[in-house]
Design an enzyme around this catalytic site. Structure first.
Site, PDB file in Angstrom:
ATOM      1  N   GLU A 123      22.915 -33.104  69.231  1.00  0.00           N
ATOM      2  CA  GLU A 123      22.115 -32.759  70.403  1.00  0.00           C
ATOM      3  C   GLU A 123      22.941 -31.748  71.203  1.00  0.00           C
ATOM      4  O   GLU A 123      24.099 -32.011  71.519  1.00  0.00           O
ATOM      5  CB  GLU A 123      21.852 -34.013  71.243  1.00  0.00           C
ATOM      6  CG  GLU A 123      20.954 -33.708  72.412  1.00  0.00           C
ATOM      7  CD  GLU A 123      20.651 -34.924  73.283  1.00  0.00           C
ATOM      8  OE1 GLU A 123      21.097 -36.032  72.962  1.00  0.00           O
ATOM      9  OE2 GLU A 123      19.966 -34.719  74.306  1.00  0.00           O
ATOM     10  N   ARG A 160      30.884 -45.544  63.407  1.00  0.00           N
ATOM     11  CA  ARG A 160      31.396 -44.436  64.215  1.00  0.00           C
ATOM     12  C   ARG A 160      32.907 -44.381  64.089  1.00  0.00           C
ATOM     13  O   ARG A 160      33.557 -45.408  63.918  1.00  0.00           O
ATOM     14  CB  ARG A 160      31.153 -44.647  65.705  1.00  0.00           C
ATOM     15  CG  ARG A 160      29.810 -44.883  66.189  1.00  0.00           C
ATOM     16  CD  ARG A 160      29.853 -45.172  67.686  1.00  0.00           C
ATOM     17  NE  ARG A 160      30.223 -43.999  68.453  1.00  0.00           N
ATOM     18  CZ  ARG A 160      29.375 -43.048  68.811  1.00  0.00           C
ATOM     19  NH1 ARG A 160      28.105 -43.123  68.482  1.00  0.00           N
ATOM     20  NH2 ARG A 160      29.773 -42.012  69.522  1.00  0.00           N
ATOM     21  N   LYS A 214      30.060 -37.746  74.742  1.00  0.00           N
ATOM     22  CA  LYS A 214      29.861 -36.462  75.407  1.00  0.00           C
ATOM     23  C   LYS A 214      29.641 -36.648  76.907  1.00  0.00           C
ATOM     24  O   LYS A 214      30.095 -35.838  77.715  1.00  0.00           O
ATOM     25  CB  LYS A 214      28.654 -35.744  74.803  1.00  0.00           C
ATOM     26  CG  LYS A 214      28.975 -35.016  73.517  1.00  0.00           C
ATOM     27  CD  LYS A 214      27.763 -34.254  73.023  1.00  0.00           C
ATOM     28  CE  LYS A 214      27.032 -35.071  71.996  1.00  0.00           C
ATOM     29  NZ  LYS A 214      25.743 -34.558  71.588  1.00  0.00           N
TER      30      LYS A 214
HETATM   31  P1  ATP Z   1      27.676 -38.829  72.117  1.00  0.00           P
HETATM   32  O1  ATP Z   1      27.537 -40.254  72.480  1.00  0.00           O
HETATM   33  O2  ATP Z   1      29.072 -38.347  72.186  1.00  0.00           O
HETATM   34  O3  ATP Z   1      26.717 -37.932  72.829  1.00  0.00           O
HETATM   35  P2  ATP Z   1      25.904 -38.685  69.967  1.00  0.00           P
HETATM   36  O4  ATP Z   1      25.853 -39.542  68.776  1.00  0.00           O
HETATM   37  O5  ATP Z   1      24.872 -38.869  70.987  1.00  0.00           O
HETATM   38  O6  ATP Z   1      27.333 -38.786  70.565  1.00  0.00           O
HETATM   39  P3  ATP Z   1      24.936 -36.365  68.713  1.00  0.00           P
HETATM   40  O7  ATP Z   1      25.038 -34.952  69.116  1.00  0.00           O
HETATM   41  O8  ATP Z   1      23.607 -36.984  68.760  1.00  0.00           O
HETATM   42  O9  ATP Z   1      25.942 -37.163  69.597  1.00  0.00           O
HETATM   43  O10 ATP Z   1      25.613 -36.603  67.295  1.00  0.00           O
HETATM   44  C1  ATP Z   1      25.435 -35.799  66.175  1.00  0.00           C
HETATM   45  C2  ATP Z   1      25.836 -36.592  64.974  1.00  0.00           C
HETATM   46  O11 ATP Z   1      27.194 -36.997  65.076  1.00  0.00           O
HETATM   47  C3  ATP Z   1      25.025 -37.858  64.841  1.00  0.00           C
HETATM   48  O12 ATP Z   1      24.620 -37.993  63.499  1.00  0.00           O
HETATM   49  C4  ATP Z   1      25.973 -38.942  65.251  1.00  0.00           C
HETATM   50  O13 ATP Z   1      25.683 -40.135  64.599  1.00  0.00           O
HETATM   51  C5  ATP Z   1      27.319 -38.368  64.841  1.00  0.00           C
HETATM   52  N1  ATP Z   1      28.396 -38.934  65.653  1.00  0.00           N
HETATM   53  C6  ATP Z   1      28.504 -38.930  66.988  1.00  0.00           C
HETATM   54  N2  ATP Z   1      29.590 -39.594  67.392  1.00  0.00           N
HETATM   55  C7  ATP Z   1      30.215 -40.028  66.277  1.00  0.00           C
HETATM   56  C8  ATP Z   1      31.398 -40.795  66.020  1.00  0.00           C
HETATM   57  N3  ATP Z   1      32.175 -41.243  67.011  1.00  0.00           N
HETATM   58  N4  ATP Z   1      31.718 -41.062  64.735  1.00  0.00           N
HETATM   59  C9  ATP Z   1      30.960 -40.607  63.733  1.00  0.00           C
HETATM   60  N5  ATP Z   1      29.838 -39.896  63.898  1.00  0.00           N
HETATM   61  C10 ATP Z   1      29.456 -39.605  65.152  1.00  0.00           C
HETATM   62 MG    MG Z   2      22.841 -38.416  70.826  1.00  0.00          MG
END
Ligand code: ATP
Ligand code: MG
Length: 557
Positions: free
Chosen positions: A36, A262, A272
């Site tokens: 995102e 994760r 983020k």
């Molecule tokens: P955040 O909570 O930091 O915003 P998010 O999962 O909402 O993380 P996205 O931009 O939606 O962020 O993530 C893109 C991809 O990265 C998704 O497939 C998510 O599952 C993966 N991802 C995010 N954080 C992790 C993590 N700590 N370990 C492994 N994969 C991750």
């Molecule tokens: Mg997300």
């Protein structure tokens, strides 16, 4: 040399099964990385990128990048660009073009209409609060909305009016009509479209209704022909909804969601939202502050893409959440840089040493190897002279036990040069050290016959005649490695003393390097020249220290 077999994990086992069963045409594999664009990527995303692109490469398939841009209020182009740069820097190539969930808004709208026509979606007039309150919980079923049984015609008309902007934000939503008593709360008529009068960074004001992630994601996967949709564990309970949504899209091949744990790394924040808060509150200098666990921060800190990829390979793919010790990441960067980068001498916190029996106007050019682990990196000339600098912590007036560095009356070797004996400490009025006086043993020049007299300590040093001023940033962790989950707000836990800048003295060879170049400062760790450097002043970031046996000994006490 035999090529190392990449450790096979449970996701690969699932893909292998699909291949054995010929689930997808030509046994193709197409994965995707779906960020995102609402912030900068962090170390957790590195794991996801390495995993998705790694699978694409391993199975001779491909990987799409798709921006999940369904929330216009938080997303923008700055983030899109930084994310693409990060992926490229890690060394991966996505299948062109770059995709956006917003590319599919028209199709998603059509899919929603199709669901309505099948009697599988309805417009609800309840407020978001009412919807939340009637969802029930783990032990109680939810309550059906009074609007749940609207006719298909009415739903179609209202949904179209939502799209046309007839209603205000939050006035109506579109919900999937599944089961308000479903044991899985996720399946209790989830909201799939909401009204949001906001300008989108790509579609502008074309839309005022936006699909929710749970609806947009599976359909975007299906539209792109993704085979394996790999996501983190928190989406496991949403998998039934993922599959449910796919029925709105009548394709013969359906993507498969597979979850993994994760990545968490001690001392690193992987959210983020929290990282944005740190940037906005000014506790760090920006998203790319070298202390930040963002990819751009880690890059600026001096980590290499190879070290991050190797790290992800070594930690493997887990099915339950865990935290990897930061020491492991540090091990990976040391391993990568050890043989790759040259070593030079830099004194981080200098004190002056005068070699009293060394002639005033004399200098010598000593030849020192650039990397003892790799002869092919050659050697360089280093100027030696009467006035030099050594590290403040390499001197102790009253030495403690096992201190084998410089101390009055004792001898040490100056790396690549001579053995010197410390004769005298000259003090300032305030009792601080002004300079140290030593004498050189001229029979001990490194590399000359008979010079190899044993002394216990070897120190790095820099000639005061040719030294280059350099600001050296030494970092501590933003969050302590032994931080416990104690319910304290993360902002309170941030180490605000995690940056110390020293006015160091580097040997002249540093002038041959440019922003982004890395080296080892002998005995001090790995460093990179930072982009804040100017013509007048170099700035170096410490990437990682060496394993400091002295500090270890201290800690043990
Ligand atoms: P955040 O909570 O930091 O915003 P998010 O999962 O909402 O993380 P996205 O931009 O939606 O962020 O993530 C893109 C991809 O990265 C998704 O497939 C998510 O599952 C993966 N991802 C995010 N954080 C992790 C993590 N700590 N370990 C492994 N994969 C991750
Ligand atoms: Mg997300």
């Amino acid at each position: 040399m035999e090529e190392k077999e990449i450790s096979s994990n449970f996701i690969e086992a699932e893909i292998n099964k699909d291949i054995a069963n010929h689930v997808y045409e030509n046994n193709r594999v197409l994965t995707r990385f779906p960020p995102e664009p609402n912030g900068y990527l962090h170390i957790g995303h590195v794991k996801s990128i390495c995993l998705n692109f790694g699978l694409g490469e391993k199975y001779k398939g491909a990987t799409n990048v798709r921006f999940d841009d369904t929330n216009p209020t938080k997303e923008n182009v700055e983030y899109v660009n930084s994310i693409l740069e990060d992926i490229r820097w890690l060394g991966f190539t996505w299948k062109e073009p770059v995709h956006y969930a917003s590319d599919y808004f028209p199709e998603l709208y059509e899919c929603a209409c199709r669901l309505i026509k099948k009697g599988l979606a309805y417009v609800d007039d309840q407020t978001s609060e009412e919807i939340r309150n009637t969802r029930g919980d783990f032990s109680h079923p939810g309550k059906e909305s009074p609007w749940r049984n609207r006719s298909i015609e009415e739903n179609l008309k209202l949904f179209q009016e939502m799209k046309e902007g007839k209603y205000k934000d939050g006035e109506k939503v579109l919900r999937a009509k599944i089961d308000m008593a479903a044991p899985n709360v996720v399946m209790r008529d989830p909201v799939i479209y909401r009204i949001l009068h906001a300008t989108h960074h790509r579609t502008g004001d074309t839309w005022c209704i936006y699909p929710l992630y749970d609806f947009a994601h599976p359909l975007s996967d299906a539209i792109e022909g993704i085979t394996h949709s790999i996501c983190t564990l928190e989406f496991e309970e949403r998998r039934p909804l993922y599959n449910w949504c796919l029925q709105a899209f009548e394709s013969k091949e359906k993507p498969r969601q597979i979850e993994f744990a994760r990545l968490n790394v001690s001392t690193m924040i992987t959210s983020k939202r929290k990282l944005r808060k740190m940037v906005e509150s000014g506790v760090v200098s920006g998203w790319d502050d070298p202390r930040m666990p963002t990819i751009c921060g880690i890059r600026r800190r001096g980590y290499t893409p190879e070290s991050l990829r190797h790290f992800c390979e070594l930690i493997g793919v887990a099915k339950s959440d865990n935290t990897v010790d930061i020491a492991f990441l540090e091990y990976c960067i040391r391993e990568d840089l050890k043989a790759k980068v040259p070593r030079i001498m830099t004194v981080i916190d200098p004190i002056k040493v005068v070699l009293t029996n060394y002639p005033e106007n004399k200098t010598e050019e000593l030849v020192i190897e650039n990397n003892p682990e790799d002869e092919s990196m050659g050697s360089r000339q280093v100027t030696f002279s009467r006035n030099i600098y050594i590290e403040r912590e390499d001197f102790m007036e009253t030495p403690v036990k096992k201190f084998f560095r410089m101390t009055p009356g004792k001898e040490v070797r100056l790396k690549g040069a001579y053995i010197v004996r410390c004769d005298e400490v000259v003090k300032n009025d305030d009792d601080s050290i002004k300079e140290i006086h030593c004498t050189v043993d001229f029979d001990t020049r490194s590399g000359t016959p008979g010079a190899d007299r044993k002394v216990k300590g070897t120190l790095h040093w820099v000639s005061a005649d040719t030294a280059v001023d350099v600001d050296i940033r030494i970092y501590d962790y933003l969050i302590s490695p032994d931080d416990t989950e104690d319910g304290k707000d993360f902002m309170e836990k941030i180490n605000t003393h995690s940056l110390t800048v020293f006015e160091g003295k580097a040997e002249a060879a540093i002038k041959d390097y440019q922003v982004g170049d890395r080296f080892q400062f002998l005995r001090k760790g790995y460093f990179i020249i930072d982009k804040d450097s100017t013509k007048e002043k170099l700035v170096c970031n410490q990437i990682v220290g060496l394993r400091d046996t002295w500090a270890k000994l201290q800690n043990k006490k």
